[in-house]
Design an enzyme around this catalytic site. Structure first.
Site, short mmCIF file in Angstrom:
data_model
loop_
_atom_site.label_atom_id
_atom_site.label_comp_id
_atom_site.label_asym_id
_atom_site.label_seq_id
_atom_site.Cartn_x
_atom_site.Cartn_y
_atom_site.Cartn_z
N ASN A 238 -2.12 6.09 11.39
CA ASN A 238 -2.89 5.27 10.43
C ASN A 238 -3.05 5.96 9.08
OD1 ASN A 238 -3.67 4.16 13.13
ND2 ASN A 238 -4.89 2.81 11.83
N ARG B 110 -10.92 -6.84 19.46
CA ARG B 110 -9.58 -7.37 19.17
C ARG B 110 -8.85 -7.56 20.50
NH1 ARG B 110 -5.93 -3.40 15.58
NH2 ARG B 110 -6.74 -4.58 13.83
N THR C 63 6.23 2.93 12.93
CA THR C 63 4.81 3.19 13.19
C THR C 63 4.60 3.78 14.58
OG1 THR C 63 2.70 2.06 13.59
CG2 THR C 63 4.67 0.74 13.88
N ASP C 64 3.50 4.52 14.72
CA ASP C 64 3.17 5.05 16.06
C ASP C 64 2.81 3.94 17.03
OD1 ASP C 64 0.68 4.35 15.02
OD2 ASP C 64 -0.26 6.29 15.36
N GLU C 65 2.53 2.73 16.50
CA GLU C 65 2.11 1.64 17.39
C GLU C 65 3.23 1.20 18.33
OE1 GLU C 65 -0.27 -1.55 15.99
OE2 GLU C 65 -1.39 -0.28 14.61
N LEU D 141 6.60 -10.06 -2.81
CA LEU D 141 5.20 -10.31 -3.22
C LEU D 141 4.53 -11.28 -2.24
CD1 LEU D 141 5.55 -10.42 -7.12
CD2 LEU D 141 4.86 -8.51 -5.66
N PHE E 159 0.82 -1.22 0.00
CA PHE E 159 0.00 0.00 0.00
C PHE E 159 0.86 1.28 0.00
CE2 PHE E 159 -2.25 2.78 3.34
CZ PHE E 159 -2.85 3.60 2.39
N TYR F 162 2.80 -7.48 16.33
CA TYR F 162 3.21 -6.62 15.21
C TYR F 162 4.00 -5.41 15.73
CZ TYR F 162 2.76 -2.56 12.14
OH TYR F 162 3.03 -1.42 11.41
N LYS G 47 7.99 -4.29 15.24
CA LYS G 47 8.43 -3.00 14.67
C LYS G 47 9.33 -2.26 15.68
CE LYS G 47 7.36 -1.24 11.28
NZ LYS G 47 7.86 -1.29 9.87
P1 NAD Z 1 1.51 -3.64 3.23
O1 NAD Z 1 1.24 -4.90 3.98
O2 NAD Z 1 0.44 -3.10 2.34
O3 NAD Z 1 2.81 -3.81 2.34
C1 NAD Z 1 3.94 -4.52 2.79
C2 NAD Z 1 4.81 -4.85 1.57
O4 NAD Z 1 6.00 -5.48 2.04
C3 NAD Z 1 4.14 -5.83 0.59
O5 NAD Z 1 4.33 -5.42 -0.73
C4 NAD Z 1 4.86 -7.14 0.86
O6 NAD Z 1 4.91 -8.01 -0.27
C5 NAD Z 1 6.24 -6.64 1.26
N1 NAD Z 1 6.95 -7.63 2.09
C6 NAD Z 1 6.48 -8.26 3.19
N2 NAD Z 1 7.41 -9.11 3.67
C7 NAD Z 1 8.49 -8.99 2.86
C8 NAD Z 1 9.76 -9.61 2.82
N3 NAD Z 1 10.13 -10.53 3.74
N4 NAD Z 1 10.62 -9.28 1.85
C9 NAD Z 1 10.27 -8.38 0.90
N5 NAD Z 1 9.08 -7.76 0.87
C10 NAD Z 1 8.20 -8.07 1.84
O7 NAD Z 1 1.92 -2.59 4.34
P2 NAD Z 1 1.76 -0.99 4.35
O8 NAD Z 1 0.50 -0.65 5.03
O9 NAD Z 1 2.05 -0.47 3.02
O10 NAD Z 1 2.95 -0.61 5.36
C11 NAD Z 1 4.25 -0.33 4.87
C12 NAD Z 1 5.15 0.06 6.03
O11 NAD Z 1 4.62 1.21 6.68
C13 NAD Z 1 5.28 -1.02 7.11
O12 NAD Z 1 6.62 -1.04 7.55
C14 NAD Z 1 4.35 -0.54 8.23
O13 NAD Z 1 4.81 -0.99 9.49
C15 NAD Z 1 4.48 0.96 8.08
N6 NAD Z 1 3.32 1.77 8.52
C16 NAD Z 1 2.07 1.48 8.02
C17 NAD Z 1 1.00 2.30 8.40
C18 NAD Z 1 -0.40 2.06 7.86
O14 NAD Z 1 -1.35 2.71 8.32
N7 NAD Z 1 -0.61 1.18 6.89
C19 NAD Z 1 1.21 3.36 9.29
C20 NAD Z 1 2.49 3.59 9.79
C21 NAD Z 1 3.55 2.79 9.38
O1 DAU Z 2 -1.10 3.26 13.60
C1 DAU Z 2 -0.39 2.79 12.50
C2 DAU Z 2 -0.81 1.37 12.19
O2 DAU Z 2 -2.12 1.46 11.63
C3 DAU Z 2 0.14 0.66 11.25
O3 DAU Z 2 1.37 0.49 11.89
C4 DAU Z 2 -0.42 -0.70 10.84
O4 DAU Z 2 0.41 -1.28 9.86
C5 DAU Z 2 -1.80 -0.51 10.25
O5 DAU Z 2 -2.37 -1.76 9.96
C6 DAU Z 2 -2.70 0.24 11.24
O6 DAU Z 2 -2.99 -0.57 12.41
P1 DAU Z 2 -4.45 -0.64 13.06
O7 DAU Z 2 -4.56 -1.87 13.84
O8 DAU Z 2 -4.79 0.65 13.73
O9 DAU Z 2 -5.32 -0.71 11.67
P2 DAU Z 2 -6.64 -1.55 11.30
O10 DAU Z 2 -7.11 -0.98 10.01
O11 DAU Z 2 -6.42 -3.00 11.39
O12 DAU Z 2 -7.67 -1.12 12.43
C7 DAU Z 2 -8.01 0.24 12.64
C8 DAU Z 2 -9.03 0.28 13.78
O13 DAU Z 2 -10.26 -0.32 13.33
C9 DAU Z 2 -8.59 -0.49 15.01
O14 DAU Z 2 -9.01 0.21 16.18
C10 DAU Z 2 -9.35 -1.82 14.90
C11 DAU Z 2 -10.63 -1.43 14.18
N1 DAU Z 2 -11.19 -2.50 13.31
C12 DAU Z 2 -10.37 -3.07 12.39
C13 DAU Z 2 -10.82 -4.08 11.56
C14 DAU Z 2 -9.92 -4.72 10.54
C15 DAU Z 2 -12.54 -2.88 13.43
O15 DAU Z 2 -13.29 -2.34 14.27
N2 DAU Z 2 -12.99 -3.87 12.60
C16 DAU Z 2 -12.19 -4.50 11.68
O16 DAU Z 2 -12.67 -5.42 10.97
#
Ligand code: NAD
Ligand code: DAU
Length: 348
Positions: A182, A276, A125-127, A37, A13, A153, A157
């Site tokens: 997020n 959760r 991540t903020d987590e 992938l 993403f 998770y 991180k």
């Molecule tokens: P995502 O799951 O959509 O993408 C992860 C990508 O990493 C995928 O393309 C996957 O194929 C690749 N990958 C996984 N394991 C791998 C490996 N062993 N070798 C090579 N490639 C690998 O995740 P995202 O939401 O795009 O998050 C990207 C980064 O941002 C992560 O490090 C996550 O912790 C961080 N982050 C995400 C959020 C969020 O809200 N999504 C917020 C803050 C930080």
């Molecule tokens: O804060 C940054 C993080 O945000 C990133 O590090 C993570 O990669 C990313 O996945 C995200 O984590 P969250 O756990 O906050 O995201 P998620 O979308 O899974 O959930 C967001 C909120 O929604 C959380 O409070 C749980 C709730 N939720 C989630 C799902 C999937 C529901 O209520 N129902 C659901 O089915």
């Protein structure tokens, strides 16, 4: 400033949005995308770049030391997104999280050190800061808040952040860590709450809201995050941590009602399901440091416009998410909901 940049996890993403962003903002930079992938990596996220001479793709696992050494040779900088990223999956099986997020990051750091890259941006991540109480809305995470991760998770991180710090301190590797809240936007794998709820509603299904729905998340548009990562890559101070956030806190219940409104659905589409385990109550980011030092500020994250535009993206990209929802996604939900039958009912 940098001629050749390695992006890991570029088929996910945020990584795919970052590659598109970099192509628009810095067209002269040569990008190599390393991605194994996994289930969330999707080549369709970068459709159109196949014939771009400044873009190349290496299918490899970041845990593969020889492959990382080869790929990083001659690179100027690494922007490291690759990770196992979904909290719910880490509750079902935490081993892949330790493997990729900890061992993979260590493998990449070794390769970056050997290749003498000029900068290593670690996207965290903020987590890692854990949970804030709802009762104290004035509290926010700063870069000096304690590291107190709740989920496997987040713990993986946090461990990777500590390794990055150690490589900077001990070997002098030029590292910067970002901790963002997020993200929402296009190409988000539909297991995360916004694309999951939007695609469920588009299919006429209910949405599984965990617990009382009062958990708060601090939402930022993915392009604002990408712009912040670029600012950190180019101007961040070595060895530092930068929080990234858009001051956009909403409870999950508010988010759900906002989605129902824009999609013209009623409250009967909400299905309250079991919470959760270990669910963090509230995240809130203080991003004063990156705003003050690097002059970054969010410009694309304000709701309702940014949320409405995101819903519209999923509405107009049905083939993209239908493809995902019919495959791996279905297997994941079958396993996740084996112990949560009421949630299963909402998502079938
Ligand atoms: P995502 O799951 O959509 O993408 C992860 C990508 O990493 C995928 O393309 C996957 O194929 C690749 N990958 C996984 N394991 C791998 C490996 N062993 N070798 C090579 N490639 C690998 O995740 P995202 O939401 O795009 O998050 C990207 C980064 O941002 C992560 O490090 C996550 O912790 C961080 N982050 C995400 C959020 C969020 O809200 N999504 C917020 C803050 C930080
Ligand atoms: O804060 C940054 C993080 O945000 C990133 O590090 C993570 O990669 C990313 O996945 C995200 O984590 P969250 O756990 O906050 O995201 P998620 O979308 O899974 O959930 C967001 C909120 O929604 C959380 O409070 C749980 C709730 N939720 C989630 C799902 C999937 C529901 O209520 N129902 C659901 O089915």
């Amino acid at each position: 400033m940098f001629d050749r940049i390695i992006v890991t996890g570029g088929c996910g993403f945020i990584g795919s949005n970052f590659i598109r962003f970099l192509r628009r903002q810095r067209p002269a930079i040569r990008i190599t995308n390393i991605d194994c992938l996994s289930y969330s990596g999707n080549l369709e996220n970068l459709a159109g770049l196949e014939n771009d001479s400044n873009y190349s793709f290496v299918k490899a696992d970041i845990c593969d030391g020889a492959a990382m050494k080869q790929a990083l040779t001659g690179a100027d900088a690494v922007v490291h997104f690759a990770a196992e990223s979904h909290v719910d999956r880490s509750l079902m099986d935490s081993r892949p999280f330790v493997q990729t997020n900890v061992l993979g990051t260590q493998t990449l750091l070794d390769a970056a050190h050997q290749a003498k890259v000029k900068r290593f941006v670690h996207v965290s991540t903020d987590e890692v800061y854990g949970s804030l109480p709802l009762e104290n809305p004035e509290l926010r995470f700063t870069e000096t808040s304690p590291i107190k991760p709740s989920s496997p998770y987040a713990a993986s991180k946090a461990a990777s952040d500590l390794l990055v710090h150690a490589f900077h301190h001990t070997f002098g590797l030029d590292t910067v860590i970002t901790r963002c809240s997020n993200n929402f936007g296009a190409y988000q794998f539909p297991e995360k709450v916004i694309p999951l709820f939007v695609t469920n509603l588009l299919e006429g299904k209910q949405v599984p809201l965990y617990g009382d729905g009062l958990n708060v998340r601090d939402w930022i548009h993915v392009d604002d995050h990408c712009e912040a990562v670029l600012a950190v890559l180019e101007r961040g101070r070595a060895g530092e941590v930068y929080n990234i956030g858009a001051d956009n806190e909403h409870s999950n219940l508010d988010l759900t009602h906002a989605l129902l409104r824009v999609m013209g659905k009623g409250p009967e589409f909400i299905r309250h399901v079991q919470d959760r385990p270990g669910h963090d109550r509230r995240y809130a980011i203080d991003s004063a440091k990156i705003r003050g030092e690097l002059g970054w500020k969010p410009s694309r994250s304000a709701w309702p416009a940014a949320l409405d535009a995101t819903v519209e993206w999923y509405r107009t990209h049905e083939a993209w998410w239908q493809h995902i929802r019919s495959g791996e996604y279905r297997r994941f939900y079958d396993t996740l909901y084996a112990s949560r039958p009421e949630a299963a009912a909402a998502s079938r």
